[in-house]
Enzyme design. Structure first.
Site, PDB file in Angstrom:
ATOM      1  N   HIS A  84      32.454 -84.766   5.691  1.00  0.00           N
ATOM      2  CA  HIS A  84      32.841 -85.910   6.349  1.00  0.00           C
ATOM      3  C   HIS A  84      31.911 -86.653   6.517  1.00  0.00           C
ATOM      4  O   HIS A  84      32.625 -88.306   6.554  1.00  0.00           O
ATOM      5  CB  HIS A  84      33.736 -85.237   7.882  1.00  0.00           C
ATOM      6  CG  HIS A  84      32.787 -85.111   8.724  1.00  0.00           C
ATOM      7  ND1 HIS A  84      32.226 -83.918   8.446  1.00  0.00           N
ATOM      8  CD2 HIS A  84      31.879 -86.290   9.376  1.00  0.00           C
ATOM      9  CE1 HIS A  84      31.548 -84.431  10.106  1.00  0.00           C
ATOM     10  NE2 HIS A  84      31.227 -85.139  10.389  1.00  0.00           N
ATOM     11  N   ASP A 140      34.140 -78.301   5.355  1.00  0.00           N
ATOM     12  CA  ASP A 140      33.662 -79.275   6.227  1.00  0.00           C
ATOM     13  C   ASP A 140      31.973 -78.810   5.514  1.00  0.00           C
ATOM     14  O   ASP A 140      30.963 -80.020   5.665  1.00  0.00           O
ATOM     15  CB  ASP A 140      33.885 -79.848   7.589  1.00  0.00           C
ATOM     16  CG  ASP A 140      33.240 -80.914   7.549  1.00  0.00           C
ATOM     17  OD1 ASP A 140      33.372 -81.875   6.311  1.00  0.00           O
ATOM     18  OD2 ASP A 140      33.051 -80.845   8.910  1.00  0.00           O
ATOM     19  N   SER A 198      26.049 -85.504  12.349  1.00  0.00           N
ATOM     20  CA  SER A 198      26.460 -84.201  11.699  1.00  0.00           C
ATOM     21  C   SER A 198      25.938 -84.322  10.419  1.00  0.00           C
ATOM     22  O   SER A 198      25.317 -85.524   9.843  1.00  0.00           O
ATOM     23  CB  SER A 198      27.552 -84.826  11.754  1.00  0.00           C
ATOM     24  OG  SER A 198      28.570 -84.805  11.980  1.00  0.00           O
TER      25      SER A 198
END
Length: 552
Positions: free
Chosen positions: A168, A204, A278
């Site tokens: 992402h 992901d 992230s």
């Protein structure tokens, strides 16, 4: 970048080996979306993907020159085999100095369309509406776009420039397309343009490549050996603050935040993780990567001590496939599955939290060839027990393609063992997309035999499936059952999500074609001392699912 992405509702039937994506894959709720009030928290756990919008911040100090090779911690006194070092260190400084050079900042750019149609308040006249709309168009009528930026984290896993991050972090606002440019910045401020080697929305994860040599890098550790209470260190770029180091403990293991699937097994940590973390690494005290920081739970959008990382045991096999082939191959059984909820377990007379129930079997999949049937409860696969911490999705996805495995199931109260050959999971595109759901315009219930008994015992008004109703619902000819004409809003059936227009195919695994047959099945369950019946419910052309409904 701010883009809401919705989690899949696994209760509608989830394809094994995916987070859904029959399952629009579970996907993350992104930065800036708050979790809401505590009452909502009790019902569902919203998570935030940690990709932060860039902001002006003081420049980080230039790192000292680094050399190639894996960066690890200095030797420490270890506990029993497989355990992390004991005791709290006096300082994390030496460990941080060795690890920081391998952690990178990832910045992306993309062109996004300025809102194509604004929101208007009460009293806005038509002329004003069109004026404001035209302000967002160029002279040739094309929408106005602007460049949007985002920041995330990552880490080097080889001296020649392979970088790991979250998918992402490098995805566009729609969660599917790639961003336009990706820049990787090292701790000594060197910048590299990166290309995507491979990415995997289901887990992901993504692998990037930069053109460098003799770069510092880190290695994956054994996340299966960690325990709640072990120390953990997170390094990343929250809010664009490069090289931020936080420390905490492993709070929990195998934490599910997506509603199920092969990769819904996160490490929970209280090491501070925020927007921009992230893709960054979570280290143990040996300096090995035990997780990839991915999401947080937060009612405010900031850290509250509940962060989630993809464990190395799941990430490493995916990363190796992406690095070598650019894509991921997974095992596939070809079944739609559901968790054993207390209601379903009670209706079958089985213990909860053991096994998963087969809601549907793909016509040409390995499960059909093995003899697995709808309604089977899968207890073991390849000798591994199916539990919430070791789901069927996880076992199958991580079983080599072509392997013949024993599958232990319960069918009609009897245990049996079947043999299945694990196939290769189809592409996400072939597993996505469901026909539009259509409700009947007015299924007249009538007072058919058994309808009153079903209404009293289940809170459902049932009617036989006529050709006219079948046409309205656009049901294939092979679908048989009774149609739900009305649902008592105060009934348990309503609480379980049954709606007008649903087709009840079976009750307690007995096919029903009339309200009387449904009422008889309920009556038999009541006489057997059960307070719940198991119904298989079909809605339109979507995969059916089992629902446990309490008898009134």
């Amino acid at each position: 970048m701010l883009e809401p992405q919705l989690n899949q509702d696994r209760s509608a039937g989830q394809n094994e080996g995916q987070t859904g994506r029959g399952e629009s894959r579970s996907r993350w709720l992104t930065a800036g979306l708050s979790a809401g009030v505590a009452a909502l928290v009790a019902a569902t756990i919203p998570v935030l993907a940690q990709t932060a919008a860039p902001q002006a911040v003081p420049a980080a100090p230039v790192a000292a020159p680094v050399t190639a090779g894996p960066v690890t911690a200095a030797p420490v006194t270890a506990g029993p085999a497989g355990m992390a070092p004991r005791g709290a260190p006096v300082s994390f400084a030496d460990l941080t100095a060795r690890l920081q050079p391998a952690v990178v900042n990832i910045s992306t750019t993309q062109r996004v369309e300025v809102g194509s149609f604004p929101r208007f308040g009460p009293g806005t006249n038509l002329e004003e509406l069109f004026r404001r709309f035209q302000e967002q168009q160029t002279e040739d009528g094309q929408p106005v776009t602007r460049e949007a930026n985002s920041l995330g984290s990552g880490f080097l896993i080889s001296p020649d420039g392979y970088v790991v991050t979250n998918n992402h972090v490098i995805s566009g606002r729609d969660g599917q397309k790639l961003v336009d440019t990706i820049t990787v910045t090292l701790s000594d401020r060197r910048e590299y343009k990166a290309r995507v080697v491979g990415r995997d929305p289901l887990s992901d994860l993504a692998v990037l490549k930069i053109d460098g040599q003799n770069l510092p890098y880190v290695q994956f550790g054994n996340s299966m050996g960690i325990r709640p209470g072990d120390w953990a260190i997170a390094i990343g770029n929250p809010f664009g603050l490069s090289g931020t180091v936080t420390a905490g403990i492993v709070s929990a293991l195998h934490r599910g935040i997506q509603g199920g699937g092969a990769y819904d097994r996160y490490i929970q940590t209280d090491a501070s993780i925020n927007q921009g973390n992230s893709g960054g690494p979570l280290f143990d005290l040996n300096g090995n990567v035990i997780g990839i920081n991915t999401a947080i739970f937060s009612p405010t959008g900031g850290n509250v001590g509940v962060g989630f990382a993809i464990p190395a045991e799941l990430a490493q096999p995916v990363i190796e496939q992406l690095r070598n082939t650019g894509k991921v191959k997974r095992g596939y059984l070809g079944v739609q599955i559901q968790n054993m909820t207390p209601a379903i377990a009670s209706s079958l007379g089985l213990p909860k939290d053991r096994g998963e129930i087969v809601a549907a079997v793909e016509p040409s999949g390995p499960a059909r060839a093995a003899g697995i049937q709808q309604g089977d409860v899968v207890l073991k696969v390849a000798g591994q027990e199916v539990t919430p911490d070791n789901s069927l999705s996880y076992i199958v996805a991580n079983t080599p393609i072509g392997t013949r495995v024993p599958v232990e199931v319960v069918r009609g109260g009897k245990r049996m063992t079947l043999t299945a050959t694990i196939g290769e999971r189809p592409t996400e595109a072939s597993l996505l997309g469901q026909p539009e759901q259509v409700e009947p315009s007015d299924p007249a219930a009538g007072d058919q035999p058994g309808a009153e008994a079903a209404r009293k015992s289940l809170g459902l008004t049932l009617q036989s499936l006529t050709p006219e109703i079948r046409q309205q619902l656009r049901l294939p000819a092979e679908v048989q059952g009774v149609v739900v004409a009305k649902v008592n809003p105060s009934s348990n059936a309503a609480e379980e999500g049954i709606q007008r227009g649903d087709i009840i195919v079976s009750v307690n695994q007995q096919p029903v074609k009339t309200p009387q047959e449904a009422a008889n099945a309920v009556s038999a369950a009541r006489k057997a001392g059960r307070d719940t019946v198991l119904m298989f419910v079909q809605r339109g052309n979507t995969p059916g699912r089992f629902i446990g409904v309490k008898i009134q």
